[in-house]
Scaffold this motif. Structure first.
Motif, PDB file in Angstrom:
ATOM      1  N   LEU A  53      39.921  52.502  68.812  1.00  0.00           N
ATOM      2  CA  LEU A  53      38.630  53.144  69.052  1.00  0.00           C
ATOM      3  C   LEU A  53      38.778  54.224  70.121  1.00  0.00           C
ATOM      4  O   LEU A  53      38.259  55.340  69.957  1.00  0.00           O
ATOM      5  N   TYR A  54      39.518  53.918  71.186  1.00  0.00           N
ATOM      6  CA  TYR A  54      39.739  54.903  72.236  1.00  0.00           C
ATOM      7  C   TYR A  54      40.494  56.118  71.681  1.00  0.00           C
ATOM      8  O   TYR A  54      40.146  57.265  71.953  1.00  0.00           O
ATOM      9  N   THR A  55      41.528  55.862  70.859  1.00  0.00           N
ATOM     10  CA  THR A  55      42.275  56.961  70.235  1.00  0.00           C
ATOM     11  C   THR A  55      41.355  57.818  69.379  1.00  0.00           C
ATOM     12  O   THR A  55      41.402  59.052  69.426  1.00  0.00           O
ATOM     13  N   TRP A  56      40.495  57.174  68.598  1.00  0.00           N
ATOM     14  CA  TRP A  56      39.564  57.908  67.732  1.00  0.00           C
ATOM     15  C   TRP A  56      38.625  58.774  68.578  1.00  0.00           C
ATOM     16  O   TRP A  56      38.378  59.937  68.252  1.00  0.00           O
ATOM     17  N   LEU A  57      38.112  58.206  69.681  1.00  0.00           N
ATOM     18  CA  LEU A  57      37.221  58.965  70.563  1.00  0.00           C
ATOM     19  C   LEU A  57      37.941  60.151  71.208  1.00  0.00           C
ATOM     20  O   LEU A  57      37.362  61.230  71.367  1.00  0.00           O
ATOM     21  N   ILE A  58      39.216  59.956  71.556  1.00  0.00           N
ATOM     22  CA  ILE A  58      40.003  61.036  72.149  1.00  0.00           C
ATOM     23  C   ILE A  58      40.199  62.164  71.128  1.00  0.00           C
ATOM     24  O   ILE A  58      40.042  63.343  71.445  1.00  0.00           O
TER      25      ILE A  58
END
Length: 194
Positions: free
Chosen positions: A149-154
């Motif tokens: 999720l963090y990767t997607w947000l980045i």
């Protein structure tokens, strides 16, 4: 507003984890950070022992080429590949010449992006770059979801057109690692004397 918040969080996390730019250049596609592993990491037919000195690779989000501005998907892939090659060559040069990197035993990291695409093309590319791939061994089942999720947000924050059909619920993380000698053998290029 949300993108600005994510950029602030990302900067804070980089500082907290000691992630730094070893090469400040428009073609620099990666940052790195020193760490040690708590669990064995399986690579090839052996494993990286706990407590090994690792150099963890992190993509430099602000430098990832825009897919939207590229003339074609092939042009985008070629630009990204050139930047990655240049970054790895510079990192190999630093490993050989900069004393800060003398203790590094393995180079690699974790990403959901290696196996994206059809026919495992990403996997073949990373193997050609000298890395062994493995599925992360996590004792915390939800940790991969939060990392994805963090990767997607980045990606959404720094390169929104790169989100495409990526879904944080279905991303599969992969670790990629190379021992020091293999990485240098694949990527070191001496610089001409001036």
């Amino acid at each position: 507003m949300l993108r600005k918040l994510i950029k602030t969080i990302d900067k804070h996390l980089r500082e907290k984890q000691g992630i730094f730019e070893f090469w400040v250049h428009p073609n620099a596609l990666i940052r790195v950070g020193f760490t040690t592993n708590k669990q064995p990491i399986p690579i090839n037919k052996s494993a990286i022992s706990p407590g090994s000195h690792l150099l963890e690779i992190h993509f430099w989000n602000e430098h990832v080429p825009s897919q939207k501005l590229a003339k074609s998907p092939i042009a985008w892939a070629a630009k990204s590949a050139t930047m990655l090659r240049d970054s790895f060559q510079e990192l190999a040069f630093q490993l050989v010449n900069d004393p800060r990197f003398n203790h590094v035993e393995f180079i690699g990291g974790s990403t959901p992006l290696v196996l994206s695409g059809q026919h495992g093309g990403g996997e073949k590319i990373w193997r050609r770059l000298g890395f062994h791939l493995c599925i992360p061994q996590s004792t915390r089942p939800w940790s991969h979801f939060w990392e994805n999720l963090y990767t997607w947000l980045i990606i959404w924050t720094f390169n929104p057109d790169g989100v495409g059909n990526k879904n944080p619920f279905t991303m599969h993380r992969v670790e990629f690692w190379a021992d020091r000698q293999t990485f240098i053998a694949h990527h070191y290029r001496p610089k001409p004397q001036s």
